[in-house]
Design an enzyme around this catalytic site. Structure first.
Site, PDB file in Angstrom:
ATOM      1  N   GLY A  25     -11.520  -5.420  12.392  1.00 29.76           N
ATOM      2  CA  GLY A  25     -11.545  -6.808  11.802  1.00 29.76           C
ATOM      3  C   GLY A  25     -12.634  -7.409  11.228  1.00 29.76           C
ATOM      4  CG  ASN A  27     -13.052  -6.047   5.026  1.00 29.89           C
ATOM      5  OD1 ASN A  27     -13.491  -6.515   4.224  1.00 29.89           O
ATOM      6  ND2 ASN A  27     -12.951  -4.907   5.567  1.00 29.89           N
ATOM      7  CG  MET A  96      -5.141   1.845  10.347  1.00 26.79           C
ATOM      8  SD  MET A  96      -5.963   2.129   8.674  1.00 26.79           S
ATOM      9  CE  MET A  96      -6.379   4.094   8.945  1.00 26.79           C
ATOM     10  CG  LEU A  98       2.435   4.114   3.819  1.00 23.77           C
ATOM     11  CD1 LEU A  98       3.013   5.129   3.192  1.00 23.77           C
ATOM     12  CD2 LEU A  98       1.452   3.421   2.748  1.00 23.77           C
ATOM     13  CG  ASN A 113      -5.200  -2.033   1.317  1.00 23.84           C
ATOM     14  OD1 ASN A 113      -5.684  -2.395   2.487  1.00 23.84           O
ATOM     15  ND2 ASN A 113      -5.382  -0.716   1.031  1.00 23.84           N
ATOM     16  CG  HIS A 115      -9.246   2.721  -0.365  1.00 21.24           C
ATOM     17  ND1 HIS A 115      -8.658   3.404   0.861  1.00 21.24           N
ATOM     18  CD2 HIS A 115      -9.588   3.610  -0.884  1.00 21.24           C
ATOM     19  CE1 HIS A 115      -8.619   4.338   0.758  1.00 21.24           C
ATOM     20  NE2 HIS A 115      -9.526   4.760  -0.366  1.00 21.24           N
TER      21      HIS A 115
END
Ligand code: GRF
Length: 193
Positions: A25, A27, A96, A98, A113, A115
């Site tokens: 966490g 971010n 994590m 989909l 999202n 990446h």
């Protein structure tokens, strides 16, 4: 004689976001630390005990919900909560799992999202290590819309990070996270404007 009265009503528009996390966490913390970002709720798919991101919520007084390994209910109830609370943006930050095609369709262009590579290179869970091992001279960070695929949605923003001869996977990871923590809050605020 009366003059026309003009009443000006100031409406404060709160642009709330929801954040999905599965791990550390950092971010999420960058969003918490940004006074212009209003986090309505944080969602996790994991056992709350093992998600240190949730400790950050507790310190900041943000509510969180854990749908332990239950993606069906996660999607059902978050849709209800987000509609009721007028959530404008769903922000995945180290989430994590989909999301189902139906959920992605329901929240089309509302799920983003981050990446840790320059997509479409190095998709998946080990992007930093893979870029380092491959020997690319530049990698970076991508913020993108979420579609049904893994790290495949259309790109909103990218920032490069140079890999120098002195870098290790660990130093590269630090450089990438530093970029993420500035880029993600900026993109979120831009999208909410
Ligand atoms: C970040 O590197 C992000 O790019 C990726 O997962 C990591 C999450 O880190 N999707 P944190 O939980 O925000 O510290």
């Amino acid at each position: 004689m009366f003059s026309d009265a003009c009443i000006s009503v100031t409406r404060i528009l709160i642009m709330a976001i929801a954040v999905f996390v599965s791990g550390t966490g950092t971010n999420l913390q960058a969003m918490i630390d940004d006074a212009d970002i209003d986090i309505e709720v944080v969602i996790t798919n994991r056992n709350a005990k093992f998600v240190s991101a949730l400790r950050r919520c507790e310190s900041a007084g943000i509510s969180w919900i854990s749908y332990l390994n239950d993606m069906k209910n996660l999607e059902k109830y978050t849709t209800e909560i987000f509609e009721e609370r007028n959530v404008k943006l769903i922000v995945l930050a180290g989430f994590m799992k989909l999301l189902s095609p139906a959920y992605v369709e329901r929240w089309k262009d509302k799920i983003i999202n981050i990446h840790p590579s320059l997509l479409p290179s190095f998709k998946g869970a080990h992007a930093i290590e893979q870029a380092f091992k491959y020997g690319v001279k530049y990698t970076g960070v991508t913020v993108h819309y979420v579609d049904e695929g893994m790290d495949t949605g259309s790109i909103i923003a990218q920032q490069t990070v140079k890999i120098t001869k002195r870098d290790t996977v660990e130093t590269l990871e630090k450089k990438i996270h530093k970029v993420e923590h500035k880029l993600y809050p900026k993109v979120i605020k831009d999208l909410l404007k």
